[in-house]
Design a protein around this motif. Structure first.
Motif, PDB file in Angstrom:
ATOM      1  N   ALA A 176     -22.335  -0.653 -42.004  1.00  0.00           N
ATOM      2  CA  ALA A 176     -23.555  -0.895 -41.228  1.00  0.00           C
ATOM      3  C   ALA A 176     -23.345  -0.450 -39.790  1.00  0.00           C
ATOM      4  CB  ALA A 176     -23.919  -2.384 -41.265  1.00  0.00           C
ATOM      5  N   GLY A 177     -24.467  -0.196 -39.111  1.00  0.00           N
ATOM      6  CA  GLY A 177     -24.402   0.127 -37.689  1.00  0.00           C
ATOM      7  C   GLY A 177     -24.397   1.621 -37.426  1.00  0.00           C
ATOM      8  N   ALA A 178     -23.636   2.019 -36.406  1.00  0.00           N
ATOM      9  CA  ALA A 178     -23.578   3.438 -36.037  1.00  0.00           C
ATOM     10  C   ALA A 178     -23.040   4.268 -37.192  1.00  0.00           C
ATOM     11  CB  ALA A 178     -22.691   3.612 -34.806  1.00  0.00           C
ATOM     12  N   LYS A 179     -23.515   5.481 -37.317  1.00  0.00           N
ATOM     13  CA  LYS A 179     -23.094   6.360 -38.409  1.00  0.00           C
ATOM     14  C   LYS A 179     -21.589   6.603 -38.341  1.00  0.00           C
ATOM     15  CE  LYS A 179     -24.156  10.766 -40.624  1.00  0.00           C
ATOM     16  NZ  LYS A 179     -24.975  12.001 -40.580  1.00  0.00           N
ATOM     17  N   PRO A 180     -20.846   6.310 -39.424  1.00  0.00           N
ATOM     18  CA  PRO A 180     -19.400   6.543 -39.413  1.00  0.00           C
ATOM     19  C   PRO A 180     -19.084   8.010 -39.124  1.00  0.00           C
ATOM     20  CG  PRO A 180     -20.024   5.197 -41.298  1.00  0.00           C
ATOM     21  CD  PRO A 180     -21.300   5.697 -40.688  1.00  0.00           C
ATOM     22  N   ALA A 181     -17.998   8.219 -38.371  1.00  0.00           N
ATOM     23  CA  ALA A 181     -17.729   9.573 -37.874  1.00  0.00           C
ATOM     24  C   ALA A 181     -16.361  10.113 -38.273  1.00  0.00           C
ATOM     25  CB  ALA A 181     -17.856   9.584 -36.351  1.00  0.00           C
ATOM     26  N   TRP A 183     -33.308  -6.240 -34.677  1.00  0.00           N
ATOM     27  CA  TRP A 183     -32.387  -7.067 -35.464  1.00  0.00           C
ATOM     28  C   TRP A 183     -31.817  -6.312 -36.661  1.00  0.00           C
ATOM     29  CZ3 TRP A 183     -36.178 -11.835 -35.970  1.00  0.00           C
ATOM     30  CH2 TRP A 183     -36.341 -12.419 -34.705  1.00  0.00           C
ATOM     31  N   SER A 184     -32.344  -5.153 -36.950  1.00  0.00           N
ATOM     32  CA  SER A 184     -31.948  -4.440 -38.161  1.00  0.00           C
ATOM     33  C   SER A 184     -30.804  -3.477 -37.876  1.00  0.00           C
ATOM     34  CB  SER A 184     -33.135  -3.676 -38.746  1.00  0.00           C
ATOM     35  OG  SER A 184     -33.496  -2.612 -37.882  1.00  0.00           O
ATOM     36  N   ALA A 185     -30.166  -3.021 -38.942  1.00  0.00           N
ATOM     37  CA  ALA A 185     -29.063  -2.061 -38.811  1.00  0.00           C
ATOM     38  C   ALA A 185     -29.092  -1.122 -40.011  1.00  0.00           C
ATOM     39  CB  ALA A 185     -27.719  -2.794 -38.745  1.00  0.00           C
ATOM     40  N   PRO A 186     -28.855   0.172 -39.785  1.00  0.00           N
ATOM     41  CA  PRO A 186     -28.800   1.091 -40.925  1.00  0.00           C
ATOM     42  C   PRO A 186     -27.559   0.844 -41.770  1.00  0.00           C
ATOM     43  CG  PRO A 186     -28.181   2.214 -38.892  1.00  0.00           C
ATOM     44  CD  PRO A 186     -28.631   0.843 -38.499  1.00  0.00           C
ATOM     45  N   LEU A 187     -27.688   1.045 -43.067  1.00  0.00           N
ATOM     46  CA  LEU A 187     -26.550   0.977 -43.985  1.00  0.00           C
ATOM     47  C   LEU A 187     -26.202   2.386 -44.438  1.00  0.00           C
ATOM     48  CD1 LEU A 187     -27.462  -2.066 -46.270  1.00  0.00           C
ATOM     49  CD2 LEU A 187     -25.871  -2.028 -44.346  1.00  0.00           C
ATOM     50  N   TRP A 188     -24.895   2.651 -44.538  1.00  0.00           N
ATOM     51  CA  TRP A 188     -24.392   3.977 -44.887  1.00  0.00           C
ATOM     52  C   TRP A 188     -23.504   3.903 -46.121  1.00  0.00           C
ATOM     53  CZ3 TRP A 188     -26.648   7.466 -41.734  1.00  0.00           C
ATOM     54  CH2 TRP A 188     -27.059   7.041 -40.467  1.00  0.00           C
ATOM     55  N   LEU A 189     -23.604   4.912 -46.964  1.00  0.00           N
ATOM     56  CA  LEU A 189     -22.669   5.095 -48.073  1.00  0.00           C
ATOM     57  C   LEU A 189     -21.600   6.068 -47.621  1.00  0.00           C
ATOM     58  CD1 LEU A 189     -24.960   5.488 -51.211  1.00  0.00           C
ATOM     59  CD2 LEU A 189     -23.376   3.617 -50.738  1.00  0.00           C
ATOM     60  N   VAL A 190     -20.345   5.678 -47.775  1.00  0.00           N
ATOM     61  CA  VAL A 190     -19.234   6.503 -47.310  1.00  0.00           C
ATOM     62  C   VAL A 190     -18.280   6.752 -48.476  1.00  0.00           C
ATOM     63  CG1 VAL A 190     -17.418   6.746 -45.583  1.00  0.00           C
ATOM     64  CG2 VAL A 190     -19.440   5.374 -45.063  1.00  0.00           C
ATOM     65  N   SER A 191     -17.896   8.007 -48.659  1.00  0.00           N
ATOM     66  CA  SER A 191     -16.899   8.377 -49.665  1.00  0.00           C
ATOM     67  C   SER A 191     -15.987   9.440 -49.062  1.00  0.00           C
ATOM     68  CB  SER A 191     -17.568   8.888 -50.947  1.00  0.00           C
ATOM     69  OG  SER A 191     -18.484   9.933 -50.647  1.00  0.00           O
ATOM     70  N   THR A 206     -29.973   2.590 -46.723  1.00  0.00           N
ATOM     71  CA  THR A 206     -31.215   1.875 -46.455  1.00  0.00           C
ATOM     72  C   THR A 206     -31.082   1.180 -45.110  1.00  0.00           C
ATOM     73  OG1 THR A 206     -32.822   0.294 -47.387  1.00  0.00           O
ATOM     74  CG2 THR A 206     -30.492  -0.290 -47.582  1.00  0.00           C
ATOM     75  N   GLU A 207     -32.080   0.403 -44.741  1.00  0.00           N
ATOM     76  CA  GLU A 207     -32.047  -0.372 -43.513  1.00  0.00           C
ATOM     77  C   GLU A 207     -31.817  -1.834 -43.882  1.00  0.00           C
ATOM     78  OE1 GLU A 207     -32.586   0.041 -39.180  1.00  0.00           O
ATOM     79  OE2 GLU A 207     -32.500   1.508 -40.807  1.00  0.00           O
TER      80      GLU A 207
END
Length: 296
Positions: free
Chosen positions: A146-151, A260-268, A161-162
């Motif tokens: 969650a949060g900032a896009k993983p880099a 209050w929301s945060a983006p969710l990311w799928l990471v592989s 999703t959010e």
């Protein structure tokens, strides 16, 4: 100084693990003279004794224990690499590790149910933690963050999703303290919040910015404990809409807001991203996220 011969370090690791030259030689499939030669050469190169020799075998010295800690970590990483390579096959089978933040099980469990229904040979592990799992070491096949896009450069990152969050209370709390009609009313209420003031969640940062610190009467670093405290009527608190909406023991006091929301990311990891196993997991998670009731 650099280590030029990993065979010698591996030999030392096996001697320490087994405790005898003959035992290490048997494990490695070499002559016991080769083991002795490797140990002697490594000690000469390092200028330090790695083992105390005695009639019953070899015991690592302090220098030996330092070296062997590195060897153990290296051995573990090779084992994790083996697990990653095993996951790179064409079949959707074997162990599949998915990690996420806590409080996402309402979305993740339906995805896992779909996975095991479609691929019965898969063995699923679902691990929730606030820490970032290292995909490059094989700690997980897929991570939800969650949060900032993983880099990280070696990871493939996709939007999932959010994560919508709202302010909730137990009916008993509202009966005793009333329902806040606006943000200005919040200062006279009691809150359940995070244990640390510098929490990463946007709704917790908002809470610390908008209410006096003394109104947070129950603080914990455990998501389940926060939810239980809100349900118990200790105070108002933030919960994911997906987990809380529709529960009879919770009332939505203020609906979800963008801040209050945060983006969710799928990471592989890039090495495993295109394997059938990881692709099946990603597809199931995306389908589960799309099927979730509207949170807005």
């Amino acid at each position: 100084m650099g280590f030029d011969n990993w065979d010698e370090i591996r030999t030392a690791y096996q001697v320490a693990r087994v405790g005898t030259v003959s035992g290490a030689a048997e494990v490695m499939g070499v002559h016991h003279a080769t083991v002795i030669r490797h140990i002697d050469a490594l000690e000469a190169r390092l200028g330090a004794r790695l083992f105390q020799r005695h009639p019953r075998g070899y015991t690592p010295t302090e220098a030996g224990r330092l070296l062997l800690a590195v060897a153990q970590a290296t051995e573990d990483q090779f084992a994790q690499l083996g697990a990653r390579i095993a996951g790179a096959g064409g079949e959707v089978s074997g162990e599949l590790i998915i990690t996420s933040l806590p409080n996402l099980s309402a979305m993740v469990i339906p995805a896992m149910a779909r996975l095991v229904a479609e691929h019965p040979a898969v063995r699923l592990r679902y691990i929730t933690d606030l820490r970032v799992f290292r995909l490059e070491y094989g700690e997980a096949h897929v991570a939800i963050r969650a949060g900032a896009k993983p880099a990280e450069p070696d990871n493939v990152v996709q939007s999932l999703t959010e994560r919508q969050t709202a302010l909730y209370a137990a009916p008993a709390y509202l009966a005793a303290h009333g329902t806040p009609a606006s943000d200005a009313d919040l200062a006279r209420h009691r809150f359940v919040g995070p244990e640390a003031a510098g929490g990463r969640a946007p709704y917790h940062r908002w809470l610390f910015d908008h209410v006096p610190r003394e109104t947070i009467v129950f603080a914990t670093n455990e998501a389940d404990a926060q939810r239980a405290a809100i349900v118990a009527g200790i105070g108002l608190g933030f919960l994911p809409v997906l987990e809380a909406r529709g529960r009879s023991d919770l009332v939505e006091v203020m609906g979800p807001r963008p801040e209050w929301s945060a983006p969710l990311w799928l990471v592989s990891h890039v090495d495993l991203h295109r394997t059938p196993k990881v692709q099946a997991a990603l597809a199931a998670l995306k389908a589960a996220a799309a099927a979730c009731p509207s949170e807005g």
